[in-house]
Design an enzyme around this catalytic site. Structure first.
Site, PDB file in Angstrom:
ATOM      1  CD  GLU A   1      48.240  23.506  51.331  1.00 32.14           C
ATOM      2  OE1 GLU A   1      48.700  24.146  50.236  1.00 32.14           O
ATOM      3  OE2 GLU A   1      48.089  23.926  52.236  1.00 32.14           O
TER       4      GLU A   1
ATOM      5  CB  SER B   1      70.763   0.035 108.752  1.00 30.52           C
ATOM      6  OG  SER B   1      70.959   0.860 110.039  1.00 30.52           O
TER       7      SER B   1
END
Length: 679
Positions: free
Chosen positions: A83, A343
């Site tokens: 680029e 329980s």
């Protein structure tokens, strides 16, 4: 004369060029820049920094924060080479590259190469300006020059890596790496790096999920340029050209969605939320939850919590089988929902009873029909076992023995223990009765795991946490170390579910009234895991039992927490390890409260009085009993200290200072208690 004019012209030229330069500098410096702070996704990470979940920014785009050091070096090299080769040498606008681009366009009649620098691209992306109009180009050049004067090259490059478009709602290299490769951009293959360089040039027409052929061609052009320029070794490029390009976008990480949302709500302004979770374990237990529920009807739901009880850190939290608005109400976090524990409170009740001298694991108890005022509990199978040891009564999860213990100590003592453990418990109607020992109370899965973590830690509570906020102070003591160890020893003796390893995992199951909730919670020497299954709306699940539904999941979860169990610690020195016949006579058989003789001759602790603060004398405490029938047994925190003492006073040798619960039991099984502080 000619020479003088030449000197004068040169001076004028220098003056004018300097003036032009100053005017140019003023023009650039006067540039109004767009905001340079880029909004990035809020992230939730695990204990090692691994991404658990990310959120889109306000406009619905994926734009994830990234530092240059977090991006693969090959990608950075390919990007600059393709680029903007002179990125580190120009001042924002590469006039040489622009002149070359213009000359090529004039020669060929079309655009051959662009003259836009990375800085100019950042300028365009910051302002979301177009690329074609001359006015737009001129503005990009001005902003680019201004950016170069205010930011370093690395800061400009980092802005590009946040803003570069990658198709759809993807912006930035990190978001693209997750979407197309499912990973951080820290380690990319050359082929992956080349694809990420190519897409931003034409993000919509090079999206690999919608324009696969064009994406492949664009990637190969980047690789060909890299081969020509020597950016990468030829052998790497040859291999990269044969690597497949993905055909679809991948979903972003969305682990622990309920906890992630909770973290974000707890600190709305924070950009990053580090949790104590382990991403690998979270992923594994979420997968387990989905597998368990897959063939269990459309409404059954599951929740799992795993923690390190030594540190108090939650390692995984699965709030539902799927974070979805389905019939299972998957958006509801069932790790925090108040449910009946069935329980699973029984181990705490037994532990408190051991500490108060009401019972011992070898104490004989009666499992027979009994009424407590208007309350007449029954066992789950509606059968009774007669005379049975406390150890077996807990392992069989019998109701009558535990209700007798709770009746003897009083429900407020159980609630006080839950409060010490920092557990939120909600009692229907607000008045605690004996039914709370069998599940008549609302507690969340996370709090139940916190309770079992306290038992696993030798009886000392340490509130669980999911936030990485440093060390936490030691919590309060719920049980003595001997009582906590005895509970673990009893629970480790439970038979595992069919097909599960017999590894002595200490665990307890529970089923709430009407089969609305099924539970299994267990621990070893390091970890504690809790599993809940039921329906989020609280409707019954016919035939569901904790032992059959939740317990197998618990053992599967433990297998994913660690390859093997961490051994439980040995019994503390003060633990009374004897058979029933060797116990002090009052502990050999439990006597329910209504069988005790309530008269004026009942024993009472004359000294020290309840709530007193007393000083030890050479490590011993003088105690006195009034009333009662000799011989007397004295206990400290549930551990017999003096047995069969016929005198009404005794010297108790105690390990140290702090709070201690004293109990005295006479020959008829009557008892008295006092809580004192030793110094």
């Amino acid at each position: 004369m000619m020479r003088a004019r030449l000197v004068l012209a040169l001076a004028a030229g220098l003056f004018l060029s300097g003036l032009a330069r100053d005017r140019f500098d003023d023009w650039v410096n006067a540039t109004t820049l767009p905001p340079l702070e880029v909004e990035t996704s809020v992230e939730v990470t695990d204990r090692d920094g691994t991404l658990l979940r990310a959120y889109t920014v306000a406009d619905g785009r994926w734009r994830m924060g990234v530092d240059l050091a977090q991006v693969d070096a090959d990608y950075r090299a390919l990007l600059i080479a393709y680029e903007d080769k002179r990125f580190y040498h120009h001042g924002g606008v590469d006039l040489r590259a622009m002149a070359r681009a213009v000359a090529q366009a004039l020669r060929h009649g079309r655009v051959i190469s662009g003259g836009s620098t990375l800085t100019m691209q950042v300028a365009r992306l910051l302002e979301n300006s177009g690329t074609g109009a001359m006015g737009g180009k001129w503005r990009q050049m001005r902003v680019a020059w201004a950016l170069e004067r205010r930011l370093s090259k690395d800061q400009i490059l980092q802005l590009y890596m946040h803003l570069a478009p990658f198709g759809g709602n993807l912006e930035g290299v990190r978001a693209a790496s997750f979407a197309y490769f499912g990973k951080e951009p820290r380690r990319l293959t050359p082929a992956q790096a080349a694809l990420l360089v190519a897409i931003p040039q034409a993000p919509e027409s090079r999206r690999p999920d919608r324009a696969h052929a064009r994406a492949v061609a664009a990637r190969d052009r980047v690789l060909a340029r890299a081969l020509r320029d020597g950016t990468l070794p030829p052998d790497q490029i040859t291999g990269a050209q044969t690597e497949p390009v993905p055909h679809a976008r991948l979903p972003f990480p969305a682990l622990a969605p309920h906890l992630a949302d909770r973290a974000r709500l707890s600190a709305p302004s924070a950009q990053r939320h580090p949790l104590t979770l382990k991403a690998s374990l979270q992923r594994s237990l979420e997968s387990l939850a989905r597998d368990v529920i897959a063939h269990q009807g459309a409404r059954l739901q599951i929740a799992i919590v795993a923690a390190d009880h030594r540190s108090g850190e939650i390692l995984a939290s699965v709030g539902s089988a799927a974070f979805a608005a389905d019939q299972r109400a998957g958006f509801v976090d069932m790790t925090t929902a108040l449910r009946s524990p069935g329980s699973t409170l029984k181990p705490l009740i037994y532990g408190l009873a051991f500490d108060q001298g009401l019972a011992h694991p070898e104490t004989l108890m009666e499992d027979r029909p009994q009424r407590f005022g208007t309350y007449a509990p029954q066992n789950f199978d509606r059968q009774f076992r007669g005379t049975i040891r406390a150890r077996e009564a807990l392992q069989l999860s019998l109701n009558l023995p535990v209700v007798q213990l709770l009746d003897a100590m009083g429900p407020p003592r159980l609630l006080a223990a839950l409060d010490k453990a920092a557990i939120r418990a909600v009692i229907p109607g607000g008045q605690p009765g004996l039914a709370i020992g069998l599940g008549g109370i609302g507690i969340s899965l996370t709090d139940m795991v916190q309770l079992y973590a306290a038992i696993a830690r030798g009886g000392v509570a340490l509130p669980l946490t999911w936030q990485q906020d440093g060390t936490r102070a030691e919590g309060q003591r719920l049980l003595s170390a001997p009582a906590a160890w005895q509970i673990g020893d009893i629970l480790a003796g439970l038979a595992p579910p069919p097909g599960a390893p017999a590894n002595r995992l200490a665990y307890k199951t529970g089923t709430s009234y009407g089969h609305r909730d099924t539970w299994a919670i267990g621990y070893d020497g390091r970890h504690v895991v809790g599993v809940w299954l039921g329906r989020a709306d609280g409707t019954p699940v016919p035939g569901a039992f904790g032992a059959e539904l939740a317990a197998p999941v618990l053992f599967q979860a433990f297998a994913r927490v660690a390859p093997g169990l961490t051994p439980q610690p040995p019994a503390p020195p003060a633990t009374l390890l004897v058979a029933n016949t060797q116990l002090p006579q009052p502990l050999q058989r439990f006597r329910p409260r209504d069988t005790l003789t309530a008269d004026a001759d009942a024993p009472g602790i004359a000294f020290p009085p309840d709530g007193a603060e007393v000083e030890l004398l050479e490590g011993a405490l003088l105690v006195k009993v009034a009333g009662g029938t000799a011989p007397f047994t004295w206990l400290a925190d549930g551990v017999p200290v003096v047995v069969q003492n016929r005198a009404r006073s005794a010297l108790l040798t105690l390990p140290g200072t702090g709070f201690v619960s004293l109990s005295v039991i006479d020959a008829q099984g009557r008892s008295a208690r006092a809580q004192v502080r030793l110094r």
